[in-house]
Enzyme design. Structure first.
Site, PDB file in Angstrom:
ATOM      1  N   ASP A   2      52.759 -60.046  28.955  1.00  0.00           N
ATOM      2  CA  ASP A   2      52.701 -59.576  30.337  1.00  0.00           C
ATOM      3  C   ASP A   2      51.283 -59.792  30.858  1.00  0.00           C
ATOM      4  O   ASP A   2      50.317 -59.457  30.172  1.00  0.00           O
ATOM      5  CB  ASP A   2      53.062 -58.087  30.348  1.00  0.00           C
ATOM      6  CG  ASP A   2      53.338 -57.530  31.726  1.00  0.00           C
ATOM      7  OD1 ASP A   2      53.422 -58.322  32.688  1.00  0.00           O
ATOM      8  OD2 ASP A   2      53.468 -56.304  31.846  1.00  0.00           O
ATOM      9  N   GLU A  45      55.780 -61.459  36.028  1.00  0.00           N
ATOM     10  CA  GLU A  45      54.616 -61.990  35.309  1.00  0.00           C
ATOM     11  C   GLU A  45      54.785 -61.858  33.803  1.00  0.00           C
ATOM     12  O   GLU A  45      53.830 -61.766  33.061  1.00  0.00           O
ATOM     13  CB  GLU A  45      53.345 -61.261  35.766  1.00  0.00           C
ATOM     14  CG  GLU A  45      53.216 -59.833  35.307  1.00  0.00           C
ATOM     15  CD  GLU A  45      54.042 -58.820  36.093  1.00  0.00           C
ATOM     16  OE1 GLU A  45      53.998 -57.651  35.722  1.00  0.00           O
ATOM     17  OE2 GLU A  45      54.730 -59.184  37.062  1.00  0.00           O
TER      18      GLU A  45
END
Length: 182
Positions: A2, A45
């Site tokens: 992440d 993301e």
């Protein structure tokens, strides 16, 4: 994996900047993994990387290298502004009980949340919580069938096995990248 605080990039610099960073991260990941590894963006993301035939400790070493390389990467926006990113990474390995993908993914996600909770910009592994399945059992074993019948040659071959096992143990350990490279 992440990207840490990615929302700030979109909020501060706009979505085109966020897209540029995501494309740059994806390209960097593709360059740093083997051809047989699979890199995918799984939402927002977040990225996932499947590492076939990779011991858990080796996956942790690779994850740390990815984290370090991405933290050193700079992305140049239109107008010349340079952005850097950090990432949090969770690592999990298949265990004998796994019959489907979801348990593996859930363990990796749990490890990711551990990395984030510990301050971000780091790697966490579920292997710390399940040492019996750490994937570090890779060893070369001497077999009688390897014997040449020459005591001196057989002694040297066994010594080579011992040295190779020591090297494997070191390479698969949670050693920093610099230590493994030395």
């Amino acid at each position: 994996m992440d990207l840490d605080h990615f929302k700030r990039i979109n909020d501060t610099h706009g979505h085109p900047a966020g897209d540029l960073v995501l494309r740059g991260v994806a390209a960097q990941l593709q360059q740093l993994v083997r051809r047989c590894d699979l890199v995918g963006r799984i939402g927002g993301e977040e990225f996932a990387i499947l590492l076939p035939n990779t011991a858990a400790h080796a996956a942790v070493v690779l994850a740390e290298r990815l984290r370090q390389c991405l933290s050193e990467q700079r992305f140049t926006l239109t107008g010349g502004t340079q952005l850097g990113v950090t990432v949090s990474i969770g690592v999990a390995a298949l265990i004998p009980d796994d019959t489907e993908f979801e348990p593996l993914f859930e363990r990796a996600d749990q490890a990711l949340y551990r990395a984030k909770a510990a301050g971000r910009n780091q790697v966490a592994s579920m292997q710390d919580m399940h040492p019996a399945h750490d994937g570090a059992s890779l060893r070369l074993h001497w077999k009688r069938s390897f014997a040449s019948g020459q005591p001196e040659i057989d002694r040297e071959h066994r010594e080579l096995f011992d040295r190779a096992n020591a090297l494997l143990e070191f390479a698969l350990a949670d050693a920093p990248i610099a230590a493994v490279a030395d």
